[in-house]
Motif scaffolding. Structure first.
Motif, short mmCIF file in Angstrom:
data_model
loop_
_atom_site.label_atom_id
_atom_site.label_comp_id
_atom_site.label_asym_id
_atom_site.label_seq_id
_atom_site.Cartn_x
_atom_site.Cartn_y
_atom_site.Cartn_z
N ARG A 1 64.25 12.28 34.55
CA ARG A 1 64.25 13.05 35.97
C ARG A 1 64.32 14.44 35.50
O ARG A 1 63.76 15.21 36.61
N SER A 2 65.13 14.99 34.54
CA SER A 2 65.11 16.35 34.43
C SER A 2 63.58 17.00 34.18
O SER A 2 63.43 18.06 34.53
N GLN A 3 62.86 16.03 33.39
CA GLN A 3 61.47 16.69 33.19
C GLN A 3 60.51 16.73 34.41
O GLN A 3 59.76 17.71 34.39
N LEU A 4 61.17 16.24 35.46
CA LEU A 4 60.40 16.24 36.78
C LEU A 4 61.01 17.36 37.52
O LEU A 4 60.51 17.35 38.81
N GLN A 5 61.95 18.14 37.20
CA GLN A 5 62.76 18.91 38.28
C GLN A 5 61.66 20.06 38.89
O GLN A 5 61.80 20.39 39.93
N ARG A 6 60.59 20.33 37.72
CA ARG A 6 59.85 21.39 38.12
C ARG A 6 58.64 20.98 39.23
O ARG A 6 58.06 21.77 39.82
#
Length: 462
Positions: free
Chosen positions: A369-374
Protein backbone atom coordinates in the motif's frame (compact mmCIF):
# COMPACT_ATOMS: atom_id res chain seq x y z
CA UNK A 1 9.94 -9.68 -13.96
CA UNK A 2 10.60 -7.46 -10.92
CA UNK A 3 10.99 -3.92 -12.30
CA UNK A 4 9.91 -1.70 -9.39
CA UNK A 5 12.48 0.70 -8.57
CA UNK A 6 5.77 2.76 -38.96
CA UNK A 7 4.63 2.73 -41.97
CA UNK A 8 5.91 3.67 -45.50
CA UNK A 9 6.81 1.92 -48.73
CA UNK A 10 10.37 0.90 -49.49
CA UNK A 11 12.21 -1.31 -51.93
CA UNK A 12 13.31 -4.79 -50.83
CA UNK A 13 14.74 -7.86 -52.52
CA UNK A 14 13.06 -11.16 -53.21
CA UNK A 15 15.13 -14.31 -53.05
CA UNK A 16 15.23 -14.12 -56.84
CA UNK A 17 17.00 -10.76 -56.57
CA UNK A 18 14.08 -8.85 -58.12
CA UNK A 19 13.26 -5.54 -56.44
CA UNK A 20 9.60 -5.07 -55.48
CA UNK A 21 7.79 -2.47 -53.37
CA UNK A 22 6.64 -3.68 -49.98
CA UNK A 23 3.16 -2.92 -48.66
CA UNK A 24 2.77 0.33 -46.76
CA UNK A 25 1.31 -1.59 -43.80
CA UNK A 26 1.03 -5.10 -42.46
CA UNK A 27 -1.78 -6.91 -40.69
CA UNK A 28 -1.17 -7.26 -36.96
CA UNK A 29 -3.00 -8.49 -33.89
CA UNK A 30 -3.62 -4.87 -32.84
CA UNK A 31 -2.44 -5.37 -29.29
CA UNK A 32 -3.46 -2.42 -27.11
CA UNK A 33 0.16 -1.47 -26.34
CA UNK A 34 2.12 -3.24 -29.13
CA UNK A 35 -0.14 -2.96 -32.18
CA UNK A 36 2.70 -3.82 -34.57
CA UNK A 37 3.27 -7.34 -33.20
CA UNK A 38 1.94 -10.61 -34.56
CA UNK A 39 -0.25 -11.63 -37.47
CA UNK A 40 -3.95 -12.40 -37.02
CA UNK A 41 -4.90 -15.86 -38.21
CA UNK A 42 -1.36 -17.22 -37.93
CA UNK A 43 -1.03 -19.94 -35.30
CA UNK A 44 2.55 -21.07 -34.70
CA UNK A 45 2.54 -24.57 -33.25
CA UNK A 46 6.26 -25.20 -32.87
CA UNK A 47 9.65 -23.54 -33.28
CA UNK A 48 12.78 -25.56 -34.08
CA UNK A 49 15.62 -23.16 -33.23
CA UNK A 50 19.23 -23.84 -34.21
CA UNK A 51 21.77 -21.36 -32.88
CA UNK A 52 25.49 -21.54 -33.62
CA UNK A 53 27.50 -19.42 -31.15
CA UNK A 54 31.12 -19.67 -32.37
CA UNK A 55 32.64 -17.38 -29.73
CA UNK A 56 30.64 -16.96 -26.50
CA UNK A 57 30.78 -13.45 -25.14
CA UNK A 58 30.63 -11.87 -28.60
CA UNK A 59 27.38 -11.02 -30.44
CA UNK A 60 28.04 -13.06 -33.59
CA UNK A 61 25.27 -15.58 -34.21
CA UNK A 62 24.23 -18.02 -36.92
CA UNK A 63 20.68 -19.29 -36.84
CA UNK A 64 18.26 -21.59 -38.63
CA UNK A 65 14.69 -21.31 -37.37
CA UNK A 66 11.95 -23.63 -38.58
CA UNK A 67 8.41 -22.46 -37.88
CA UNK A 68 5.56 -24.97 -38.00
CA UNK A 69 2.46 -22.83 -38.49
CA UNK A 70 -1.24 -23.28 -39.19
CA UNK A 71 -3.61 -20.75 -40.71
CA UNK A 72 -6.77 -20.12 -38.73
CA UNK A 73 -8.02 -17.92 -41.56
CA UNK A 74 -7.00 -17.49 -45.19
CA UNK A 75 -3.62 -15.72 -45.38
CA UNK A 76 -2.25 -14.16 -48.57
CA UNK A 77 1.23 -14.23 -47.02
CA UNK A 78 2.93 -15.14 -43.74
CA UNK A 79 4.23 -12.13 -41.84
CA UNK A 80 6.69 -12.95 -39.08
CA UNK A 81 8.08 -10.40 -36.64
CA UNK A 82 11.78 -9.97 -37.36
CA UNK A 83 14.42 -7.28 -36.82
CA UNK A 84 17.48 -9.51 -36.74
CA UNK A 85 20.66 -10.09 -38.75
CA UNK A 86 20.83 -10.54 -42.49
CA UNK A 87 18.71 -13.39 -43.84
CA UNK A 88 20.57 -15.98 -45.90
CA UNK A 89 17.63 -18.06 -47.11
CA UNK A 90 13.96 -18.87 -46.65
CA UNK A 91 12.09 -22.03 -47.61
CA UNK A 92 8.47 -23.24 -47.54
CA UNK A 93 7.99 -26.97 -47.00
CA UNK A 94 11.59 -27.47 -48.14
CA UNK A 95 11.48 -25.35 -51.33
CA UNK A 96 12.88 -21.81 -51.75
CA UNK A 97 10.22 -19.15 -51.36
CA UNK A 98 10.13 -15.40 -52.15
CA UNK A 99 10.41 -13.09 -49.15
CA UNK A 100 11.13 -9.51 -48.27
CA UNK A 101 11.69 -7.46 -45.12
CA UNK A 102 9.80 -4.34 -44.13
CA UNK A 103 12.16 -2.70 -41.66
CA UNK A 104 9.66 0.07 -40.91
CA UNK A 105 7.38 -2.51 -39.27
CA UNK A 106 9.93 -5.18 -38.29
CA UNK A 107 8.27 -7.77 -40.52
CA UNK A 108 9.65 -10.66 -42.54
CA UNK A 109 7.02 -11.28 -45.21
CA UNK A 110 6.95 -14.71 -46.82
CA UNK A 111 5.28 -14.25 -50.21
CA UNK A 112 3.15 -17.38 -50.25
CA UNK A 113 -0.53 -17.94 -49.35
CA UNK A 114 -1.68 -20.24 -46.59
CA UNK A 115 -5.28 -21.38 -46.65
CA UNK A 116 -7.39 -21.76 -43.55
CA UNK A 117 -6.67 -25.08 -41.82
CA UNK A 118 -3.47 -25.70 -43.79
CA UNK A 119 -0.02 -26.06 -42.22
CA UNK A 120 3.35 -24.95 -43.50
CA UNK A 121 6.94 -25.49 -42.41
CA UNK A 122 8.95 -22.31 -42.95
CA UNK A 123 12.72 -22.28 -42.43
CA UNK A 124 14.72 -19.06 -42.24
CA UNK A 125 18.51 -18.89 -41.92
CA UNK A 126 20.43 -15.79 -40.87
CA UNK A 127 23.89 -14.70 -39.80
CA UNK A 128 25.25 -11.59 -38.12
CA UNK A 129 25.15 -9.57 -34.92
CA UNK A 130 21.67 -8.98 -33.45
CA UNK A 131 21.22 -5.33 -32.55
CA UNK A 132 18.57 -5.77 -29.86
CA UNK A 133 16.04 -3.06 -29.09
CA UNK A 134 15.46 -0.64 -26.21
CA UNK A 135 13.30 -1.75 -23.30
CA UNK A 136 10.14 0.42 -23.05
CA UNK A 137 10.66 1.32 -19.38
CA UNK A 138 14.27 0.69 -18.34
CA UNK A 139 17.66 1.72 -19.78
CA UNK A 140 18.57 -1.69 -21.16
CA UNK A 141 18.43 -3.69 -24.36
CA UNK A 142 16.13 -6.60 -25.16
CA UNK A 143 17.06 -9.64 -27.20
CA UNK A 144 20.39 -11.45 -27.55
CA UNK A 145 22.86 -10.42 -24.81
CA UNK A 146 26.62 -10.79 -24.90
CA UNK A 147 28.78 -10.68 -21.78
CA UNK A 148 32.43 -10.10 -22.78
CA UNK A 149 35.12 -12.16 -21.09
CA UNK A 150 36.93 -10.64 -18.11
CA UNK A 151 39.98 -11.62 -16.10
CA UNK A 152 37.73 -13.62 -13.74
CA UNK A 153 34.97 -14.93 -16.02
CA UNK A 154 34.83 -16.28 -19.61
CA UNK A 155 32.41 -14.72 -22.07
CA UNK A 156 28.72 -15.66 -22.09
CA UNK A 157 25.50 -15.12 -24.02
CA UNK A 158 21.84 -15.31 -23.06
CA UNK A 159 18.36 -14.32 -24.22
CA UNK A 160 16.47 -11.59 -22.36
CA UNK A 161 13.40 -10.63 -24.34
CA UNK A 162 10.27 -9.57 -22.44
CA UNK A 163 8.18 -8.05 -23.88
CA UNK A 164 9.22 -8.04 -27.54
CA UNK A 165 12.92 -8.76 -27.89
CA UNK A 166 12.83 -12.28 -29.34
CA UNK A 167 12.22 -11.11 -32.89
CA UNK A 168 15.47 -9.13 -32.78
CA UNK A 169 17.33 -12.42 -33.24
CA UNK A 170 14.69 -15.00 -34.29
CA UNK A 171 11.80 -14.72 -36.77
CA UNK A 172 8.61 -15.47 -34.85
CA UNK A 173 5.03 -14.49 -34.10
CA UNK A 174 6.30 -12.38 -31.22
CA UNK A 175 3.16 -11.96 -29.16
CA UNK A 176 2.14 -13.83 -26.00
CA UNK A 177 -1.28 -14.70 -27.45
CA UNK A 178 0.45 -17.24 -29.73
CA UNK A 179 2.35 -19.58 -27.39
CA UNK A 180 4.19 -22.50 -28.95
CA UNK A 181 6.45 -25.41 -28.09
CA UNK A 182 10.20 -25.24 -28.76
CA UNK A 183 13.09 -27.48 -29.71
CA UNK A 184 16.35 -25.60 -29.24
CA UNK A 185 19.73 -26.78 -30.58
CA UNK A 186 22.77 -24.84 -29.36
CA UNK A 187 26.14 -25.40 -31.05
CA UNK A 188 29.06 -24.12 -28.98
CA UNK A 189 32.81 -24.80 -28.58
CA UNK A 190 33.98 -27.71 -26.46
CA UNK A 191 34.12 -26.79 -22.77
CA UNK A 192 31.19 -24.37 -23.08
CA UNK A 193 27.88 -25.13 -21.35
CA UNK A 194 24.63 -24.52 -23.22
CA UNK A 195 21.17 -24.62 -21.64
CA UNK A 196 17.68 -23.73 -22.85
CA UNK A 197 14.02 -24.04 -21.92
CA UNK A 198 12.84 -27.63 -21.56
CA UNK A 199 14.47 -31.00 -21.00
CA UNK A 200 17.88 -32.01 -22.26
CA UNK A 201 17.54 -34.47 -25.16
CA UNK A 202 21.14 -35.02 -26.22
CA UNK A 203 24.64 -33.57 -26.29
CA UNK A 204 26.33 -34.43 -29.59
CA UNK A 205 30.02 -34.03 -30.46
CA UNK A 206 30.71 -32.55 -33.90
CA UNK A 207 33.71 -33.22 -36.19
CA UNK A 208 34.77 -29.55 -36.08
CA UNK A 209 35.41 -29.64 -32.33
CA UNK A 210 32.09 -28.14 -31.29
CA UNK A 211 29.16 -29.85 -29.61
CA UNK A 212 25.41 -29.40 -30.11
CA UNK A 213 23.09 -29.52 -27.11
CA UNK A 214 19.36 -30.05 -27.75
CA UNK A 215 16.47 -29.16 -25.44
CA UNK A 216 12.75 -29.85 -25.95
CA UNK A 217 9.96 -27.82 -24.37
CA UNK A 218 6.64 -29.62 -24.88
CA UNK A 219 4.38 -27.13 -23.06
CA UNK A 220 3.52 -24.03 -25.14
CA UNK A 221 4.96 -20.71 -23.92
CA UNK A 222 5.17 -17.17 -25.31
CA UNK A 223 8.20 -16.36 -27.44
CA UNK A 224 9.61 -13.88 -24.90
CA UNK A 225 9.88 -16.73 -22.38
CA UNK A 226 12.44 -18.73 -24.36
CA UNK A 227 15.49 -19.29 -22.15
CA UNK A 228 18.95 -19.63 -23.71
CA UNK A 229 22.24 -19.54 -21.74
CA UNK A 230 25.72 -20.16 -23.09
CA UNK A 231 29.05 -19.91 -21.27
CA UNK A 232 31.50 -21.73 -19.02
CA UNK A 233 28.92 -22.34 -16.32
CA UNK A 234 28.85 -24.55 -13.26
CA UNK A 235 25.92 -26.92 -13.74
CA UNK A 236 24.34 -27.95 -10.43
CA UNK A 237 22.16 -31.02 -10.99
CA UNK A 238 19.86 -31.25 -8.01
CA UNK A 239 17.75 -34.27 -6.98
CA UNK A 240 14.47 -34.65 -8.84
CA UNK A 241 11.42 -33.33 -7.05
CA UNK A 242 8.24 -35.41 -6.96
CA UNK A 243 5.09 -33.29 -6.99
CA UNK A 244 1.93 -35.37 -7.10
CA UNK A 245 2.30 -37.67 -10.11
CA UNK A 246 4.91 -35.45 -11.77
CA UNK A 247 8.68 -35.71 -11.46
CA UNK A 248 10.39 -32.33 -11.88
CA UNK A 249 14.03 -32.28 -12.94
CA UNK A 250 16.08 -29.64 -11.14
CA UNK A 251 19.03 -27.78 -12.67
CA UNK A 252 20.81 -24.54 -11.77
CA UNK A 253 23.65 -22.79 -13.61
CA UNK A 254 26.22 -20.38 -12.19
CA UNK A 255 29.16 -18.50 -13.72
CA UNK A 256 32.29 -19.75 -12.00
CA UNK A 257 32.96 -16.28 -10.56
CA UNK A 258 29.69 -16.30 -8.56
CA UNK A 259 30.49 -16.98 -4.87
CA UNK A 260 28.76 -19.42 -2.55
CA UNK A 261 26.66 -16.82 -0.73
CA UNK A 262 25.02 -15.80 -4.02
CA UNK A 263 24.31 -19.44 -4.87
CA UNK A 264 22.88 -20.32 -1.44
CA UNK A 265 19.30 -18.99 -1.89
CA UNK A 266 18.77 -21.34 -4.84
CA UNK A 267 19.13 -24.29 -2.47
CA UNK A 268 15.59 -23.51 -1.31
CA UNK A 269 13.87 -23.75 -4.69
CA UNK A 270 12.41 -27.18 -3.92
CA UNK A 271 10.66 -25.76 -0.85
CA UNK A 272 9.32 -22.92 -2.98
CA UNK A 273 7.98 -25.39 -5.53
CA UNK A 274 6.11 -27.30 -2.83
CA UNK A 275 4.54 -24.15 -1.37
CA UNK A 276 3.45 -22.70 -4.71
CA UNK A 277 2.21 -26.02 -6.06
CA UNK A 278 -0.08 -26.27 -3.04
CA UNK A 279 -1.63 -22.89 -3.86
CA UNK A 280 -1.47 -22.81 -7.66
CA UNK A 281 -1.89 -26.43 -8.69
CA UNK A 282 0.55 -28.79 -10.46
CA UNK A 283 3.77 -27.25 -11.71
CA UNK A 284 3.19 -26.89 -15.48
CA UNK A 285 6.56 -28.11 -16.79
CA UNK A 286 8.91 -31.08 -16.45
CA UNK A 287 11.99 -29.22 -15.29
CA UNK A 288 12.91 -26.06 -13.39
CA UNK A 289 15.93 -24.12 -12.31
CA UNK A 290 17.71 -20.80 -12.51
CA UNK A 291 20.63 -19.48 -14.54
CA UNK A 292 22.57 -16.66 -12.89
CA UNK A 293 24.03 -13.89 -15.07
CA UNK A 294 26.50 -11.18 -14.13
CA UNK A 295 24.78 -8.43 -16.14
CA UNK A 296 23.02 -5.59 -14.30
CA UNK A 297 19.44 -6.46 -15.27
CA UNK A 298 16.13 -7.33 -13.59
CA UNK A 299 15.24 -10.98 -13.10
CA UNK A 300 13.21 -12.62 -15.87
CA UNK A 301 10.91 -15.64 -15.74
CA UNK A 302 12.25 -17.43 -18.81
CA UNK A 303 10.46 -20.75 -19.14
CA UNK A 304 11.72 -23.64 -16.96
CA UNK A 305 15.03 -21.78 -16.45
CA UNK A 306 14.65 -18.34 -14.89
CA UNK A 307 17.27 -15.73 -15.75
CA UNK A 308 18.58 -14.38 -12.44
CA UNK A 309 21.14 -11.57 -12.21
CA UNK A 310 23.54 -11.69 -9.27
CA UNK A 311 21.80 -8.74 -7.61
CA UNK A 312 18.44 -10.57 -7.77
CA UNK A 313 19.67 -13.77 -6.11
CA UNK A 314 17.34 -13.38 -3.14
CA UNK A 315 14.72 -15.81 -1.91
CA UNK A 316 11.75 -13.52 -2.51
CA UNK A 317 12.80 -12.73 -6.08
CA UNK A 318 13.35 -16.43 -6.80
CA UNK A 319 9.80 -17.11 -5.54
CA UNK A 320 8.46 -14.33 -7.77
CA UNK A 321 10.06 -15.71 -10.94
CA UNK A 322 9.00 -19.25 -10.06
CA UNK A 323 5.38 -18.10 -9.76
CA UNK A 324 5.59 -16.70 -13.29
CA UNK A 325 6.02 -20.25 -14.58
CA UNK A 326 2.28 -20.55 -13.92
CA UNK A 327 1.30 -16.91 -14.48
CA UNK A 328 2.68 -15.66 -17.77
CA UNK A 329 4.42 -18.74 -19.10
CA UNK A 330 1.80 -21.50 -18.80
CA UNK A 331 -1.15 -19.06 -18.68
CA UNK A 332 -0.26 -16.53 -21.40
CA UNK A 333 -1.58 -13.01 -21.89
CA UNK A 334 -3.92 -12.19 -24.75
CA UNK A 335 -2.92 -8.51 -24.64
CA UNK A 336 0.02 -6.67 -23.08
CA UNK A 337 -2.35 -4.27 -21.30
CA UNK A 338 -3.13 -7.09 -18.83
CA UNK A 339 0.41 -7.50 -17.45
CA UNK A 340 -1.01 -7.26 -13.93
CA UNK A 341 -2.30 -10.81 -14.46
CA UNK A 342 1.34 -11.87 -14.54
CA UNK A 343 2.90 -9.47 -12.06
CA UNK A 344 0.10 -9.30 -9.51
CA UNK A 345 -0.02 -13.08 -9.11
CA UNK A 346 3.78 -13.38 -8.97
CA UNK A 347 3.98 -10.62 -6.36
CA UNK A 348 1.26 -12.27 -4.30
CA UNK A 349 3.30 -15.47 -4.35
CA UNK A 350 5.84 -13.61 -2.21
CA UNK A 351 3.20 -13.26 0.52
CA UNK A 352 2.24 -16.94 0.26
CA UNK A 353 5.89 -17.87 0.71
CA UNK A 354 6.29 -15.48 3.65
CA UNK A 355 3.31 -17.08 5.37
CA UNK A 356 4.75 -20.55 4.77
CA UNK A 357 7.93 -19.33 6.48
CA UNK A 358 5.90 -18.26 9.51
CA UNK A 359 6.04 -14.54 8.83
CA UNK A 360 3.17 -12.17 9.55
CA UNK A 361 2.02 -10.94 6.11
CA UNK A 362 0.71 -7.65 7.53
CA UNK A 363 4.00 -5.85 7.00
CA UNK A 364 4.18 -6.95 3.36
CA UNK A 365 0.59 -5.81 2.71
CA UNK A 366 1.41 -2.45 4.30
CA UNK A 367 4.51 -2.14 2.14
CA UNK A 368 2.47 -2.72 -1.00
CA UNK A 369 0.00 0.00 0.00
CA UNK A 370 2.83 2.41 0.78
CA UNK A 371 4.27 1.85 -2.70
CA UNK A 372 1.02 3.24 -4.08
CA UNK A 373 0.85 6.39 -1.93
CA UNK A 374 2.22 8.53 -4.74
CA UNK A 375 -0.66 7.43 -6.94
CA UNK A 376 -2.23 4.42 -8.54
CA UNK A 377 -4.36 3.55 -11.56
CA UNK A 378 -6.89 1.00 -12.76
CA UNK A 379 -5.05 -2.25 -13.34
CA UNK A 380 -5.48 -2.56 -17.10
CA UNK A 381 -2.52 -0.62 -18.54
CA UNK A 382 -3.09 2.07 -21.15
CA UNK A 383 0.59 2.83 -21.92
CA UNK A 384 3.80 0.84 -22.17
CA UNK A 385 5.14 2.77 -19.17
CA UNK A 386 2.35 1.31 -17.01
CA UNK A 387 3.05 -2.32 -17.90
CA UNK A 388 5.55 -2.88 -15.10
CA UNK A 389 4.78 -0.03 -12.71
CA UNK A 390 3.94 -0.24 -9.00
CA UNK A 391 0.24 -0.70 -9.68
CA UNK A 392 0.80 -3.80 -11.82
CA UNK A 393 2.75 -5.40 -8.98
CA UNK A 394 1.52 -4.03 -5.65
CA UNK A 395 -2.09 -3.18 -6.50
CA UNK A 396 -2.41 -6.44 -8.41
CA UNK A 397 -1.22 -8.37 -5.36
CA UNK A 398 -3.54 -6.39 -3.05
CA UNK A 399 -6.49 -7.21 -5.33
CA UNK A 400 -5.77 -10.91 -4.93
CA UNK A 401 -5.34 -10.53 -1.18
CA UNK A 402 -8.73 -8.82 -0.97
CA UNK A 403 -10.27 -11.66 -2.96
CA UNK A 404 -8.70 -14.25 -0.69
CA UNK A 405 -9.75 -12.41 2.48
CA UNK A 406 -13.33 -12.18 1.20
CA UNK A 407 -13.57 -15.81 0.06
CA UNK A 408 -11.42 -17.72 2.56
CA UNK A 409 -8.32 -19.82 1.99
CA UNK A 410 -10.04 -23.02 0.87
CA UNK A 411 -12.19 -21.35 -1.79
CA UNK A 412 -9.34 -19.12 -2.93
CA UNK A 413 -6.98 -22.07 -3.32
CA UNK A 414 -9.57 -23.99 -5.36
CA UNK A 415 -10.12 -20.87 -7.47
CA UNK A 416 -6.37 -20.58 -8.23
CA UNK A 417 -6.17 -24.27 -9.15
CA UNK A 418 -9.06 -23.90 -11.57
CA UNK A 419 -7.62 -20.72 -13.09
CA UNK A 420 -4.24 -22.29 -13.88
CA UNK A 421 -5.88 -25.49 -15.14
CA UNK A 422 -8.54 -23.97 -17.38
CA UNK A 423 -6.43 -21.11 -18.79
CA UNK A 424 -3.28 -23.15 -19.56
CA UNK A 425 -2.02 -22.27 -23.06
CA UNK A 426 -5.15 -20.11 -23.58
CA UNK A 427 -4.54 -16.38 -24.16
CA UNK A 428 -6.12 -14.69 -21.15
CA UNK A 429 -7.63 -11.27 -20.43
CA UNK A 430 -8.82 -9.67 -17.22
CA UNK A 431 -12.36 -10.39 -18.40
CA UNK A 432 -11.57 -14.12 -18.20
CA UNK A 433 -10.54 -13.70 -14.56
CA UNK A 434 -13.74 -11.77 -13.85
CA UNK A 435 -15.84 -14.55 -15.37
CA UNK A 436 -14.12 -17.28 -13.34
CA UNK A 437 -14.36 -15.21 -10.15
CA UNK A 438 -18.11 -14.83 -10.55
CA UNK A 439 -18.53 -18.50 -11.45
CA UNK A 440 -16.32 -19.92 -8.70
CA UNK A 441 -16.47 -17.33 -5.88
CA UNK A 442 -19.80 -15.62 -6.50
CA UNK A 443 -21.15 -12.20 -7.52
CA UNK A 444 -19.96 -10.39 -4.39
CA UNK A 445 -16.38 -11.55 -4.98
CA UNK A 446 -16.68 -10.54 -8.61
CA UNK A 447 -17.89 -7.06 -7.66
CA UNK A 448 -14.98 -6.76 -5.21
CA UNK A 449 -12.45 -7.70 -7.88
CA UNK A 450 -14.03 -5.25 -10.33
CA UNK A 451 -13.47 -2.42 -7.83
CA UNK A 452 -9.82 -3.33 -7.37
CA UNK A 453 -9.25 -3.56 -11.10
CA UNK A 454 -11.29 -0.60 -12.31
CA UNK A 455 -11.57 2.10 -9.62
CA UNK A 456 -9.31 5.12 -10.22
CA UNK A 457 -8.46 5.26 -6.52
CA UNK A 458 -7.08 2.49 -4.34
CA UNK A 459 -9.89 0.61 -2.55
CA UNK A 460 -9.68 0.18 1.20
CA UNK A 461 -8.12 -2.99 2.51
CA UNK A 462 -10.63 -5.58 3.67
Amino acid sequence: MPRLIRTGALMCLLTTGQAVPTPSHTDTLLDSLYPQLGQPGLNVLHYDVRLDIPQPGTPGLRSAVTVLARADTDLTSVQLDYAGPQIRSASWNGAPVPFHRDDSTDKLIIEWPLKRGERATITVTSEGEPAGKPDPTLPMSLGWHSVPATSTQPGANFAFSEPDGTHTFLPCNDHPSDPATFTTHLTVPQGVTAAASGQLQRDQLNPDGTHTVTYALTTPVPTYALSVHVGQLDHVRRPDLTSGSRVIERHDYFPSSVPADIRAPYDRTDQMLRVLTDWFGPYPFQTYGSAVVTSDLPALETATLSTMPVRSSQVRVIVHELAHQWFGNAVPLADWSDTWLNEGFATYAELLWAEAEGEDPTALVSRWRSQLQRGTRPLIATTQAQMFDASAYARGALALHALRTHSGDQAFRAFLHEYTRTRAARPTRTADLFALTRQRLGPDASALLHRWVQDPNLPASP
